[in-house]
Structures are given as structure tokens and as C-alpha cells.
Design a protein around this motif. Sequence first.
Motif, PDB file in Angstrom:
ATOM      1  N   LYS A  51       2.442   4.111  -4.732  1.00 17.67           N
ATOM      2  CA  LYS A  51       1.465   4.954  -5.437  1.00 17.67           C
ATOM      3  C   LYS A  51       1.335   4.447  -6.876  1.00 17.67           C
ATOM      4  O   LYS A  51       2.327   4.065  -7.490  1.00 17.67           O
ATOM      5  CB  LYS A  51       1.983   6.386  -5.457  1.00 17.67           C
ATOM      6  N   GLN A  55      -7.940  -3.992   3.657  1.00 18.02           N
ATOM      7  CA  GLN A  55      -8.595  -3.038   4.556  1.00 18.02           C
ATOM      8  C   GLN A  55      -9.238  -3.749   5.747  1.00 18.02           C
ATOM      9  O   GLN A  55      -9.142  -3.299   6.889  1.00 18.02           O
ATOM     10  CB  GLN A  55      -9.633  -2.221   3.792  1.00 18.02           C
ATOM     11  N   GLU A  58      -1.976  -0.192  10.874  1.00 14.74           N
ATOM     12  CA  GLU A  58      -2.265   0.843   9.874  1.00 14.74           C
ATOM     13  C   GLU A  58      -1.641   0.483   8.522  1.00 14.74           C
ATOM     14  O   GLU A  58      -0.584  -0.159   8.458  1.00 14.74           O
ATOM     15  CB  GLU A  58      -1.780   2.213  10.376  1.00 14.74           C
ATOM     16  N   TYR A  73      -0.272   1.917   4.610  1.00 19.05           N
ATOM     17  CA  TYR A  73       0.549   3.045   4.170  1.00 19.05           C
ATOM     18  C   TYR A  73      -0.156   3.886   3.108  1.00 19.05           C
ATOM     19  O   TYR A  73       0.439   4.832   2.583  1.00 19.05           O
ATOM     20  CB  TYR A  73       1.862   2.528   3.588  1.00 19.05           C
ATOM     21  N   SER A  74      -1.407   3.524   2.775  1.00 20.06           N
ATOM     22  CA  SER A  74      -2.099   4.166   1.643  1.00 20.06           C
ATOM     23  C   SER A  74      -2.031   5.699   1.691  1.00 20.06           C
ATOM     24  O   SER A  74      -1.833   6.338   0.648  1.00 20.06           O
ATOM     25  CB  SER A  74      -3.567   3.761   1.625  1.00 20.06           C
ATOM     26  N   ASP A  75      -2.181   6.277   2.883  1.00 17.65           N
ATOM     27  CA  ASP A  75      -2.234   7.735   2.999  1.00 17.65           C
ATOM     28  C   ASP A  75      -0.921   8.413   2.652  1.00 17.65           C
ATOM     29  O   ASP A  75      -0.888   9.606   2.379  1.00 17.65           O
ATOM     30  CB  ASP A  75      -2.598   8.157   4.439  1.00 17.65           C
ATOM     31  N   LYS A  76       0.174   7.664   2.737  1.00 16.56           N
ATOM     32  CA  LYS A  76       1.472   8.287   2.430  1.00 16.56           C
ATOM     33  C   LYS A  76       2.191   7.607   1.290  1.00 16.56           C
ATOM     34  O   LYS A  76       3.418   7.662   1.189  1.00 16.56           O
ATOM     35  CB  LYS A  76       2.351   8.355   3.691  1.00 16.56           C
ATOM     36  N   THR A 101       0.826  -1.222   0.000  1.00 16.60           N
ATOM     37  CA  THR A 101       0.000   0.000   0.000  1.00 16.60           C
ATOM     38  C   THR A 101       0.856   1.267   0.000  1.00 16.60           C
ATOM     39  O   THR A 101       0.322   2.364  -0.129  1.00 16.60           O
ATOM     40  CB  THR A 101      -1.020   0.050   1.174  1.00 16.60           C
TER      41      THR A 101
END
Length: 216
Positions: A187, A200, A209, A211-214, A184
Motif C-alpha cells: 500500500k 494489469q 490475480e 494483490y492490489s485489493d488487499k 501490488t
Amino acid sequence: MKLYVFDHCPYCVRARMIFGLKKQDVELVYIQNDDETTPVGLIGKKAVPILQKEDGSAMPESLDIVRYVDDNYGEKLLSDVVRPELETAIKQIGSYYNHLLLPRFVQLGLPEYETQGALDYFINKKTAFIGDFAENLAQSAQYIAELQQDLLTLETLVLAEDKANGQQLSIEDIMLFPMLRNLTCVKGLVLPQGLQNYVQTMAKLSNIELYSDKAI
Ligand SMILES: N[C@@H](CCC(=O)N[C@@H](CS)C(=O)NCC(=O)O)C(=O)O
């Protein structure tokens, strides 16, 4: 109990999963990537994860830790059965995915690279293994293209979003989720829907958690 880990380490995620899945408390200790003293002091070699048990003794090896916690805390959760075709699919992706992951890990702000010494140690060690980080990043598109194909095969083997074999949580989930969770951070990689749902759901169940957000 204390669990010594690096955030990026898939073996450490295995060990963290069993605590999350069983809702069993554990203190996570993030060591610096160049810290040899702590692990060598505990288990005689530099490797994480390490579980320090309630009696103070230390246990290495992710799957031993998973089985120890599963057998000794609460009702046993995991089946030991691993389908050979799933193992093959995981090994196939594992044979090259570090080319995508390792150069990204050092850019995610992870706790194991807080010092310059820790960062340099990791980059030197892993450059010897995969080659120059910048060159690997520049080749992302070709690795992602290969991965998208392999993930389609993998998706056919994930039969439910909360247990890969569709029947019971198993060592399969302990092997599979850490790999997908680490992916994740890439990008531009689109997980097939079945794997997206799985990663998910397992993240929530394991309390780990993504890593999708970063993603980079
Ligand atoms: N077989 C071990 C493998 C553990 C392992 O390879 N951990 C890596 C981090 S992902 C490590 O500590 N390597 C030493 C280093 O990074 O210097 C297990 O399953 O726990």
C-alpha cells in the motif's frame, strides 16, 4: 498436470504464467509453507514450484518448467532473449524488495499459511534473512522511496503493456511480471503508469490475480 506452489512465490508465478498465457489447464496445488514431505518426496528437496507431468514424473526449477510447457504444449510463445539492462534493473529491485514483501505476505490470507505451524515456519526462516518483520514494516517508507526511483528506470525498459520488449512475449515477461505482481501488495507504492498498465494486462493474459485489493 499438477503444479505445486506457494501463492507468494515469484518462481511459482513464473510457472503459472506459461499455463495462463498458453491457456493450458493445470491443477494448482497450494502446499503449506512448512510442508517438507511433499516436495522432498517429489524432487528430493524442499522447493517449489514443482511440475508433476502427465506421466507422474516431477520437474523442479521455474524456468525449466516454463520452457518445458512452452516447447511441448501448443505453438511456442516465448523468445529467450533477455536484455541485460532489464536483468540489471530486476536484480537491483530484487536486492531489497523482500524487506517490503515478506512481512506483508503473512497478512494477506494466503493459502500456504493456513496453519500456525506454516506461519511460524515462514516467519522464523525469513526473520533470519531480513530481520524482525515489525521493524521492516516500520521502515516501509524508506524502502518505498528507493523503489519509486528504481521503478522509473524499469518503466523506461517496458516497451509495451503486453510484452516487455515491445515485439514478442519473452523470458523477460516471465521474470518481470512476478516481481511487479508481488509489489501490488504494498500500500502506498504508486507504480509508474507504464508499469501499472503492464502489470494489469499481464495479470489478465496470465490469469493470475494481483494483490492490489488487499494491499497493506
Ligand atoms: N531456482 C528455483 C528457486 C525456487 C525457490 O527458491 N522457491 C522458494 C519459494 S519462493 C522455496 O521453495 N523455498 C523453500 C522454502 O520456502 O522453504 C526456481 O527458479 O524454481
